[in-house]
Enzyme design. Sequence first.
Site, short mmCIF file in Angstrom:
data_model
loop_
_atom_site.label_atom_id
_atom_site.label_comp_id
_atom_site.label_asym_id
_atom_site.label_seq_id
_atom_site.Cartn_x
_atom_site.Cartn_y
_atom_site.Cartn_z
N ASN A 63 44.63 39.82 35.34
CA ASN A 63 45.36 40.32 34.17
C ASN A 63 46.68 39.56 34.07
O ASN A 63 47.57 39.75 34.89
CB ASN A 63 45.61 41.83 34.35
N HIS A 85 42.21 41.56 25.43
CA HIS A 85 43.14 41.48 26.56
C HIS A 85 42.31 41.63 27.83
O HIS A 85 41.41 42.47 27.92
CB HIS A 85 44.18 42.60 26.47
N CYS A 101 51.36 44.11 27.78
CA CYS A 101 50.11 43.35 27.58
C CYS A 101 49.75 43.16 26.12
O CYS A 101 48.91 42.33 25.78
CB CYS A 101 48.96 44.03 28.31
#
Length: 323
Positions: free
Chosen positions: A280, A250, A114
């Site tokens: 996500n 994020h 990520c």
Amino acid sequence: MSYSRIVGTGSYLPARIMTNAELEARVDTSDSWIRDRTGIAERRIAADGECCSDLAIAAARDALDMAGMDPTDIDLVLVATCTPDHVFPSTACSVQRELGMREGTIAFDISAACSGFVYGLDVANRFLITGGAKRALVIGAETFSRIIDWNDRSTCVLFGDGAGAVVLELGEQPGILSTHLHADGQYKDLLKVDWGVGQGYEQLTAESGTVSMRGNEVFKVAVRTLGRIVDETLAANRLSKADVDWLVPHQANIRIIQATARKLGLPMERVVQTVQEHGNTSAASIPLALDTAVRDGRIRPGDLLLLEAFGGGFTWGSALIRY
Ligand code: ACO
């Protein structure tokens, strides 16, 4: 002094929307559990045959269009992903080929889960300010739906597919002010896809090829670590929390995002939030969020942006950018 400046942003989301209601029908979960614990209402899922490079190329075209540039203007293309089309060639090479970039354009992938997009910004920035390239395309692109166990309620509700991109160009006006990258491999068992080429294909099972996460433990380290990197980033630039115009985090979980905003003393109106609609999307989540807020006019030239990410590895990083 020269800086890397963002001169174009772009994004792409697959057409198919998967709602929480659809997941309720698949595993033992509920819309209210998913919304309360994560903030997510829906996510996008790539179509059969739609690959990471397809998403990356669409986002790249969008960013080049905003920058008013042709693919042949680019010297360096980086794709941050942990769901590439192939082991090799890299997804970046596919982007280079399909967009018709110049022969010899530097192209490679970045694997930092990520945090991949922030890692990519750091690498591209170093190329630009040291004379290795003049214009770079940094893309975050993921097809996480392909590495999800759709029977595991603890992970399948969290992730989505998508891509975002930025075009960077060297200039005299302030742009990327600093980047900060870190990793700690000792946490490898908290968040992983357990299979790799090293084990051989005979070892590949449905479980080993999909994401496993000890979410609660990841959550605690993420909140602690992101708090630290906010301090590190501001101290390195001799700036204070009040100087930050926008947090572009994020998008893993709304509660992690809220914790970082609290640390910065920023109201949630100054935080770009896309986790509700995108879930996500790993390395794609920051450039997707950035593009959303640039295109709807919230982020304006001169604004100070703090980008931060945390992901598998563990890896984490931040970038402070004068937009
Ligand atoms: N629906 C309903 N119940 C669920 C679900 C679900 N989808 N998933 C788990 N539960 C249950 C658990 O079984 C547990 O039940 P129990 O109390 O009976 O044992 C209960 O809900 C609580 O589970 P926790 O895991 O403690 O829930 P938590 O509040 O921590 O939320 C979550 C889980 C959303 C995963 C959170 O921990 C999180 O967001 N973690 C961080 C994720 C992250 O940041 N990842 C990093 C980036 S990802 C990357 O790098 C690829």
